[in-house]
Design a protein around this motif. Structure first.
Motif, PDB file in Angstrom:
ATOM      1  N   GLU A  93       0.880  -1.185   0.000  1.00  0.00           N
ATOM      2  CA  GLU A  93       0.000   0.000   0.000  1.00  0.00           C
ATOM      3  C   GLU A  93       0.912   1.229   0.000  1.00  0.00           C
ATOM      4  OE1 GLU A  93      -3.588  -0.037   0.874  1.00  0.00           O
ATOM      5  OE2 GLU A  93      -3.811   2.052   1.497  1.00  0.00           O
ATOM      6  N   VAL A  94       0.632   2.160  -0.897  1.00  0.00           N
ATOM      7  CA  VAL A  94       1.507   3.331  -1.054  1.00  0.00           C
ATOM      8  C   VAL A  94       0.737   4.594  -0.700  1.00  0.00           C
ATOM      9  CG1 VAL A  94       2.994   4.601  -2.640  1.00  0.00           C
ATOM     10  CG2 VAL A  94       2.698   2.135  -2.920  1.00  0.00           C
ATOM     11  N   LEU A  95       1.311   5.424   0.159  1.00  0.00           N
ATOM     12  CA  LEU A  95       0.633   6.653   0.579  1.00  0.00           C
ATOM     13  C   LEU A  95       1.338   7.885   0.036  1.00  0.00           C
ATOM     14  CD1 LEU A  95      -0.562   6.190   4.249  1.00  0.00           C
ATOM     15  CD2 LEU A  95      -1.555   5.400   2.126  1.00  0.00           C
ATOM     16  N   PRO A  96       0.576   8.972  -0.178  1.00  0.00           N
ATOM     17  CA  PRO A  96       1.162  10.191  -0.763  1.00  0.00           C
ATOM     18  C   PRO A  96       2.226  10.829   0.134  1.00  0.00           C
ATOM     19  CG  PRO A  96      -1.245  10.357  -0.610  1.00  0.00           C
ATOM     20  CD  PRO A  96      -0.860   9.095   0.072  1.00  0.00           C
ATOM     21  N   ILE A  97       3.008  11.705  -0.476  1.00  0.00           N
ATOM     22  CA  ILE A  97       4.099  12.394   0.247  1.00  0.00           C
ATOM     23  C   ILE A  97       3.504  13.420   1.214  1.00  0.00           C
ATOM     24  CG2 ILE A  97       6.117  13.889  -0.043  1.00  0.00           C
ATOM     25  CD1 ILE A  97       6.393  12.753  -2.887  1.00  0.00           C
ATOM     26  N   VAL A  98       4.004  13.397   2.447  1.00  0.00           N
ATOM     27  CA  VAL A  98       3.603  14.406   3.432  1.00  0.00           C
ATOM     28  C   VAL A  98       4.658  15.512   3.413  1.00  0.00           C
ATOM     29  CG1 VAL A  98       3.119  14.835   5.872  1.00  0.00           C
ATOM     30  CG2 VAL A  98       2.446  12.659   4.817  1.00  0.00           C
ATOM     31  N   ARG A  99       4.186  16.761   3.347  1.00  0.00           N
ATOM     32  CA  ARG A  99       5.081  17.918   3.193  1.00  0.00           C
ATOM     33  C   ARG A  99       4.916  18.910   4.335  1.00  0.00           C
ATOM     34  NH1 ARG A  99       7.050  17.934  -1.784  1.00  0.00           N
ATOM     35  NH2 ARG A  99       6.162  16.416  -3.233  1.00  0.00           N
ATOM     36  N   GLU A 100       5.964  19.690   4.573  1.00  0.00           N
ATOM     37  CA  GLU A 100       5.852  20.836   5.476  1.00  0.00           C
ATOM     38  C   GLU A 100       4.986  21.904   4.821  1.00  0.00           C
ATOM     39  OE1 GLU A 100      10.407  20.822   7.257  1.00  0.00           O
ATOM     40  OE2 GLU A 100       9.654  22.548   6.147  1.00  0.00           O
ATOM     41  N   ASP A 101       4.623  22.930   5.577  1.00  0.00           N
ATOM     42  CA  ASP A 101       3.829  24.023   5.011  1.00  0.00           C
ATOM     43  C   ASP A 101       4.488  24.639   3.782  1.00  0.00           C
ATOM     44  OD1 ASP A 101       1.816  23.708   6.727  1.00  0.00           O
ATOM     45  OD2 ASP A 101       2.385  25.341   8.086  1.00  0.00           O
ATOM     46  N   GLY A 102       5.794  24.811   3.821  1.00  0.00           N
ATOM     47  CA  GLY A 102       6.488  25.424   2.678  1.00  0.00           C
ATOM     48  C   GLY A 102       6.670  24.490   1.497  1.00  0.00           C
ATOM     49  N   GLY A 103       6.231  23.240   1.617  1.00  0.00           N
ATOM     50  CA  GLY A 103       6.296  22.299   0.496  1.00  0.00           C
ATOM     51  C   GLY A 103       7.375  21.241   0.639  1.00  0.00           C
ATOM     52  N   LEU A 104       8.396  21.513   1.473  1.00  0.00           N
ATOM     53  CA  LEU A 104       9.496  20.553   1.618  1.00  0.00           C
ATOM     54  C   LEU A 104       8.946  19.198   2.086  1.00  0.00           C
ATOM     55  CD1 LEU A 104      12.607  20.053   1.697  1.00  0.00           C
ATOM     56  CD2 LEU A 104      12.552  20.786   4.092  1.00  0.00           C
ATOM     57  N   ALA A 105       9.321  18.134   1.375  1.00  0.00           N
ATOM     58  CA  ALA A 105       8.872  16.789   1.767  1.00  0.00           C
ATOM     59  C   ALA A 105       9.525  16.426   3.103  1.00  0.00           C
ATOM     60  CB  ALA A 105       9.277  15.783   0.693  1.00  0.00           C
ATOM     61  N   LEU A 106       8.725  15.925   4.029  1.00  0.00           N
ATOM     62  CA  LEU A 106       9.285  15.527   5.321  1.00  0.00           C
ATOM     63  C   LEU A 106      10.282  14.398   5.104  1.00  0.00           C
ATOM     64  CD1 LEU A 106       6.207  15.522   7.722  1.00  0.00           C
ATOM     65  CD2 LEU A 106       7.827  17.355   7.240  1.00  0.00           C
ATOM     66  N   SER A 107      11.386  14.484   5.839  1.00  0.00           N
ATOM     67  CA  SER A 107      12.424  13.457   5.766  1.00  0.00           C
ATOM     68  C   SER A 107      13.206  13.474   7.066  1.00  0.00           C
ATOM     69  CB  SER A 107      13.379  13.760   4.596  1.00  0.00           C
ATOM     70  OG  SER A 107      14.578  13.010   4.738  1.00  0.00           O
ATOM     71  N   SER A 108      13.612  12.291   7.510  1.00  0.00           N
ATOM     72  CA  SER A 108      14.451  12.231   8.711  1.00  0.00           C
ATOM     73  C   SER A 108      15.724  13.044   8.504  1.00  0.00           C
ATOM     74  CB  SER A 108      14.819  10.780   9.025  1.00  0.00           C
ATOM     75  OG  SER A 108      13.648  10.001   9.137  1.00  0.00           O
ATOM     76  N   ARG A 109      16.180  13.137   7.251  1.00  0.00           N
ATOM     77  CA  ARG A 109      17.428  13.855   6.983  1.00  0.00           C
ATOM     78  C   ARG A 109      17.253  15.368   7.075  1.00  0.00           C
ATOM     79  NH1 ARG A 109      18.398   9.198   3.354  1.00  0.00           N
ATOM     80  NH2 ARG A 109      20.358   8.250   4.033  1.00  0.00           N
ATOM     81  N   ASN A 110      16.012  15.876   7.080  1.00  0.00           N
ATOM     82  CA  ASN A 110      15.817  17.331   7.157  1.00  0.00           C
ATOM     83  C   ASN A 110      16.371  17.896   8.459  1.00  0.00           C
ATOM     84  OD1 ASN A 110      14.505  17.093   4.751  1.00  0.00           O
ATOM     85  ND2 ASN A 110      12.451  17.557   5.543  1.00  0.00           N
TER      86      ASN A 110
END
Ligand code: AMP
Length: 310
Positions: free
Chosen positions: A201-218
């Motif tokens: 099952e594949v879910l859409p990308i979750v982003r911050e308000d400014g659009g940046l895709a959430l990532s542990s590396r952020n």
């Protein structure tokens, strides 16, 4: 440690998930949980079938993107396992294996708040008692493109650990994020090629308000880098908005945003055919996906967006 409680036919917890470090213990806990659920169901006269196990594989340092996968998993299955394992096999020499964020306590607290019953958090020695698996799953041609070109061996390591997790947990469903589009493509192909019973099952990308895709590396981004990194999602959004003019127009629009940002060092920007994950030809029309990867400081970021080409 808190034992899983049973509420409304689903294994749930009141306070804490069970954090399990060995394969034997996880398997025995899952067998117990399934057995208990089955007998509860039988007691209620509910045929129901075998309780469904849902797996969410992660490398920890959990954020809101991971938690959307977890919520979906909880809605899909009777027994949810979140794995947290920073898989050394998918990191190359000189990559960030040593500095990858490890926040197990906070992760377990976040999963407790969601009501996750089981966290599988093995150490490397448990997953690779010989030091490294000598048998590997190979990702084929697509595994050496894009992320695989930048990170040789990454996808073989990723597929190998996913195959191991599927065999350890035996999930009916495994939930992944579209953020890692090439990973999703390769996992789906592995499931088809090697006849795994697990549904993906594949879910859409979750982003911050400014659009940046959430990532542990952020977490590694300094404020100016984080601001610059938004050029990636802005570029993809610009591309999607002109996709009706074709892939060249989409690429130009994305380049205009990304190339204007000096802190962003572009690795690749490409439009692929979702059926093959190969770059689209001039005649391609219909669904496509634009992929981007860049270095911002020392942090490697990836993102992608669906395009509909004329
Ligand atoms: P990771 O811990 O980075 O290996 O990611 C674990 C899972 O979470 C993978 O299936 C990722 O695709 C997914 N994931 C990571 N970031 C996001 C995000 N921003 N939105 C949706 N899914 C994500």
């Amino acid at each position: 440690m808190t034992q899983p409680q049973h509420t409304g036919g689903r294994v749930n917890v009141l306070t804490k998930p069970e954090v399990i470090g060995t394969i034997e213990e996880l398997r025995s806990r899952l067998t117990d949980a399934q057995g208990r659920l089955e007998s509860e169901r039988a007691g209620r006269g509910d045929a129901g079938g075998t309780p469904r196990i849902v797996l969410v594989p992660t490398m920890g340092a959990l954020h809101a993107g991971h938690l959307t996968l977890v919520r979906r998993a909880l809605s899909l299955g009777d027994i949810v396992v979140v794995s947290i394992f920073v898989n050394p096999l998918q990191f190359g020499a000189g990559e960030d294996l040593g500095t990858y964020p490890r926040t197990l306590e906070a992760d377990v607290a976040a999963l407790a708040a969601e009501g996750v019953p089981f966290v599988f958090a093995p150490v490397s020695q448990v997953m690779y008692p010989e030091g490294a698996a000598s048998t590997r799953v190979t990702a084929g041609t697509v595994g050496s493109l894009f992320e695989g070109a930048a990170r040789p061996g990454h996808f073989d390591g990723m597929l190998t650990v996913v195959a191991k997790l599927f065999n350890i947990v035996g999930p009916d469903v495994a939930v992944f994020g579209q953020k890692d589009a090439q990973q999703v493509f390769l996992v789906e192909r592995m499931v088809a090629d090697l006849d795994f019973r697990t549904r993906i099952e594949v879910l859409p990308i979750v982003r911050e308000d400014g659009g940046l895709a959430l990532s542990s590396r952020n977490r590694a981004l300094e404020p100016a880098q984080r601001a610059a990194a938004r050029a990636l999602s802005a570029g993809l959004a610009a591309a999607a908005s002109v996709a009706d003019q074709g892939s060249e127009a989409a690429l130009l629009a994305a380049h205009a945003r990304i190339d204007a940002q000096p802190l962003v060092k572009l690795d690749y920007l490409v439009v692929v055919d979702p059926q093959t994950f190969l770059p689209v030809g001039a005649l391609h029309h219909g669904p496509a996906r634009m992929l981007v990867a860049a270095l911002v400081g020392h942090t490697r970021l990836i993102d992608n967006v669906a395009l509909d080409l004329p």
